[in-house]
Design an enzyme around this catalytic site. Structure first.
Site, PDB file in Angstrom:
ATOM      1  N   ARG A 128       0.802  -1.226   0.000  1.00  0.00           N
ATOM      2  CA  ARG A 128       0.000   0.000   0.000  1.00  0.00           C
ATOM      3  C   ARG A 128       0.832   1.272   0.000  1.00  0.00           C
ATOM      4  O   ARG A 128       0.349   2.337  -0.334  1.00  0.00           O
ATOM      5  CB  ARG A 128      -1.016  -0.029   1.137  1.00  0.00           C
ATOM      6  N   GLU A 177       7.646 -12.875  14.064  1.00  0.00           N
ATOM      7  CA  GLU A 177       7.326 -13.780  15.170  1.00  0.00           C
ATOM      8  C   GLU A 177       7.745 -15.211  14.862  1.00  0.00           C
ATOM      9  O   GLU A 177       8.154 -15.959  15.723  1.00  0.00           O
ATOM     10  CB  GLU A 177       5.814 -13.790  15.430  1.00  0.00           C
TER      11      GLU A 177
END
Length: 150
Positions: A34, A71
């Site tokens: 984006r 993560e």
């Protein structure tokens, strides 16, 4: 949705343009994906070049890259070698700050070649994810802080 409302999209980009038009920015770096939507109209309006920062193997030619932690492992972002110069002043644009890994990696990638990051600009921040904490002293500007449910 912001992108489905032409006036809201125009007003959003205008807020960024007003903030950055007199800051001497020579490069607007848009982070996939984006950042490619918000970055070019800002770059055109302030007279800066636009540089895409993408996931690996998406851009042609010689790249420089920065790896960052997730993560569940690592990822990498790239930009064209030579797209920015040490005397450039950069604005890094994307839609969202969540965990902050990608944005921090984008800043490190640009700084790697001696470019000054003037600010990191985002439309939305999810403050409960504390992504801003990864930025140290780098300035960050956000239009909207979205409050989570937890």
């Amino acid at each position: 949705m912001l992108l489905l409302d032409p006036q809201a999209f125009h007003d959003t980009t205008d807020l960024f343009v007003e903030r950055y038009k007199d800051k001497g920015i020579t490069v607007v770096a848009g982070v996939e994906a984006r950042g490619f939507i918000f970055g070019p109209p800002i770059a055109l309006a302030i007279g800066a070049k636009f540089v895409p920062i993408r996931k690996p193997k998406k851009l042609p030619g010689q790249m420089i890259s920065e790896e960052y932690s997730l993560e569940y492992g690592t990822d990498k972002i790239e930009m064209h070698a030579g797209a920015v110069q040490p005397n450039d002043w950069a604005l890094i644009v994307d839609d969202l700050i969540a965990a902050g890994g990608t944005l921090c990696a984008a800043a490190k990638l640009i700084e790697l070649v001696g470019v000054e990051v003037v600010e990191c600009a985002r439309v939305i921040e999810l403050p409960e994810l504390k992504g801003r904490d990864k930025f140290g002293n780098r300035p960050v500007f956000v239009l909207v802080q979205a409050e989570g449910s937890g």
